[in-house]
Design a protein around this motif. Structure first.
Motif, short mmCIF file in Angstrom:
data_model
loop_
_atom_site.label_atom_id
_atom_site.label_comp_id
_atom_site.label_asym_id
_atom_site.label_seq_id
_atom_site.Cartn_x
_atom_site.Cartn_y
_atom_site.Cartn_z
N ASP A 34 -2.22 5.30 0.53
CA ASP A 34 -2.46 5.70 1.93
C ASP A 34 -1.26 6.17 2.59
OD1 ASP A 34 -5.28 4.99 1.39
OD2 ASP A 34 -5.03 3.02 2.13
N ASN B 19 -4.77 0.38 -4.08
CA ASN B 19 -3.47 0.59 -3.04
C ASN B 19 -2.42 1.04 -3.62
OD1 ASN B 19 -5.56 -0.01 -0.94
ND2 ASN B 19 -4.65 -1.84 -0.94
N TYR C 161 -0.41 -4.44 6.07
CA TYR C 161 -0.08 -3.97 4.93
C TYR C 161 1.36 -3.82 4.62
CZ TYR C 161 -4.58 -2.38 3.36
OH TYR C 161 -6.12 -2.46 2.82
N LEU D 208 -1.37 3.22 8.26
CA LEU D 208 -1.57 1.70 7.75
C LEU D 208 -1.56 0.86 8.75
CD1 LEU D 208 0.71 1.90 4.83
CD2 LEU D 208 -1.60 1.89 4.59
N ASN E 58 0.90 -1.24 0.17
CA ASN E 58 0.02 0.07 -0.02
C ASN E 58 0.71 1.40 -0.12
OD1 ASN E 58 -1.87 2.31 0.56
ND2 ASN E 58 -3.38 0.67 1.55
#
Length: 512
Positions: A22, A299, A31, A27, A19
């Motif tokens: 974000d 993502n 991730y 997170l 990811n």
């Protein structure tokens, strides 16, 4: 007062995949911020991808040129022929032998200026289309060593268009996108890809159908009796593809299209393709037009959009492997592969994704016997083993930044526990850093060369895990910070490895 001991365990590290979209501040520990040369295995763990092995000896006609196209023909008797294009030649791969096939049409041999063929099997024959070239046919019932132009086939009728796109479905070929016509789909007669003006053959002109202004056909797919026509900025969906005499427009989609011909892949239950805003899934009910398409690259969207903007569109390729349950998107100019795990969707609809930078194919094909073939420089490769044609590669996994639920408390990192499966003898670099710094500390260690078997049965001592089962390491580290990131790097060399768990031990310092 004694300092409070804080511990945390990350089980199945990185099971949500990469990811980069974000904020790294928010997170969760499912991730990864780096997941390179990895896959998500069937147990949801970060593990090494496989490598590639040359499927044949070197070939003087192919030389060191890239293999740019791979197709498979299954004849009516069940025989498989793998057809390959590279260095402006066409080859067949039989067993471990790559052999050039030659022109056998009886006229002047065509001149090839590129090897970016798209191939479609129909009724025991393989049809090859490429922009700016006469479409070809390979018919092993006539000759297993030659090809000819479609226009040279006995019984040829009509005029075949020199299209860049071809697929086969419901007993006919469908082609589109010539140098001068980007809006006409030509479909052949039933079971006769060389008959184009008789029987149930015909053309479909969509130039006046695009809902949001002029567009060009970039890809074709047929799924569940629907014909999907992908424009660059919009998509047309026609019903009754099994009977083109009753084709009717069932749906239109605006604001998203396809940017690469070879990114369109039918998986059996879905269609996946690359748009200029990321990788999309057509998993929607046509009757419910409000149902959204999935953005399976959500993502990693910004990173992927940047990469594809710098890529040569004609070089992009994709494949789906039901054996490995992934969709691979290769960007060879950028030296990058995005691997999307298709076992299930995350909460936001995205697929779990990792990247590869050591195995970059120029073409891909998933064959009937579930072999994933890769176009490489000078070779057709098979996706197998854990070396890249005899060379090692580097696996990298970095966690999210985590704070043990106490973002203002200073933590004193004491040690890190690592549990892996496989990878016996591999050297590992464990990295650790604090408070979002790019400067990471490191500790080096080797995994044990244990031959461990569960219940005294060599479950992991054969094949896949190459001689080691679970290995637990406790590494003494040090340093302080409010947030922590861990990294795991190892050189993969002929053995699989998966990261089972990370255990982190810290002491709490003062609150700041």
């Amino acid at each position: 007062m004694a300092e409070k001991l804080l511990t945390t365990s990350i089980a199945a590290p990185g099971f949500n995949g990469l990811n980069t979209q974000d904020s790294s501040v928010s997170l969760d520990n499912g991730y990864a911020t780096v997941a390179n040369n990895c896959v998500i295995d069937k147990f949801g763990r970060i593990g090494a991808r496989k490598g590639w092995t040359a499927a044949h000896a070197s070939n003087s006609d192919l030389s060191t040129a890239n293999v740019n196209a791979i197709g498979e023909l299954i004849t009516n008797t069940g025989t498989s022929y793998v057809i390959v294009a590279g260095n402006n030649f066409i080859f067949k791969l039989v067993g471990t032998t790559l052999t050039k096939i030659t022109y056998g049409g009886g006229g002047t041999a065509p001149t090839f200026t590129a090897s970016n063929w798209m191939m479609a099997p129909l009724n025991g024959k393989l049809y090859l289309y490429q922009s700016g070239h006469d479409p070809l046919i390979f018919d092993p019932a006539v000759s297993t060593t030659t090809y000819k132009r479609i226009s040279e086939v006995s019984g040829y009728a009509g005029t075949v268009q020199n299209a860049n796109i071809v697929i086969s479905a419901y007993g006919r070929t469908w082609s589109a996108n010539t140098a001068t016509d980007k809006n006409t789909v030509q479909f052949s007669d039933l079971l006769a890809g060389h008959v184009l003006n008789a029987g149930s053959s015909g053309v479909l002109d969509v130039s006046q159908v695009w809902p949001n202004g002029a567009d060009e056909i970039m890809g074709l797919a047929i799924h569940n009796h629907y014909l999907y026509i992908f424009g660059r900025r919009q998509i047309l969906v026609y019903a009754h593809a099994d009977d083109p005499t009753t084709l009717s427009l069932a749906d239109t989609i605006t604001g998203v299209g396809c940017m690469a011909r070879d990114s369109v892949v039918v998986t059996g239950g879905d269609i996946i393709f690359l748009s200029d805003s990321g990788v999309r899934s057509m998993q929607r009910t046509v009757q419910e037009k409000s149902a959204p398409m999935r953005d399976i690259s959500a993502n990693v969207r910004d990173d992927l959009v940047l990469e594809i903007s710098l890529e040569t569109e004609d070089d992009i390729s994709a494949v789906y492997s039901d054996k490995d349950a992934f969709y691979l998107l290769a960007l060879p100019t950028r030296g990058l592969v995005y691997c999307f795990d298709m076992r299930g969707a995350l909460q936001n609809g995205a697929a779990r994704v990792t990247t590869w930078d050591g195995l970059i194919p120029y073409a891909m094909k998933y064959t009937r016997d579930k072999t994933l073939l890769l176009g490489k420089a000078g070779y057709v490769g098979t996706y197998s083993g854990y070396q890249d044609n005899g060379s090692t590669y580097l696996l990298k996994y970095y966690t999210n930044y985590f704070d043990f639920g106490s973002p203002t408390t200073l933590k004193i990192l004491k040690k890190v526990g690592v549990t892996v499966i496989g990878g016996g003898g591999y050297p590992v670099v464990m990295r650790f850093g604090f408070d979002f710094s790019d400067i990471l500390n490191s500790r080096n260690f080797n995994l044990a060369n244990a031959s461990v078997a569960e219940y005294n049965i060599a479950e992991y001592n054969i094949g896949e895990y190459g001689g080691s089962a679970f290995d637990n390491k406790i590494i003494n580290v040090g340093g302080t910070g409010r947030t922590l990131q861990l990294g795991f790097e190892t050189t993969v060399n002929n053995k699989s490895i998966s990261i089972q768990k990370l255990d982190v031990y810290v002491k709490a310092g003062r609150t700041q």
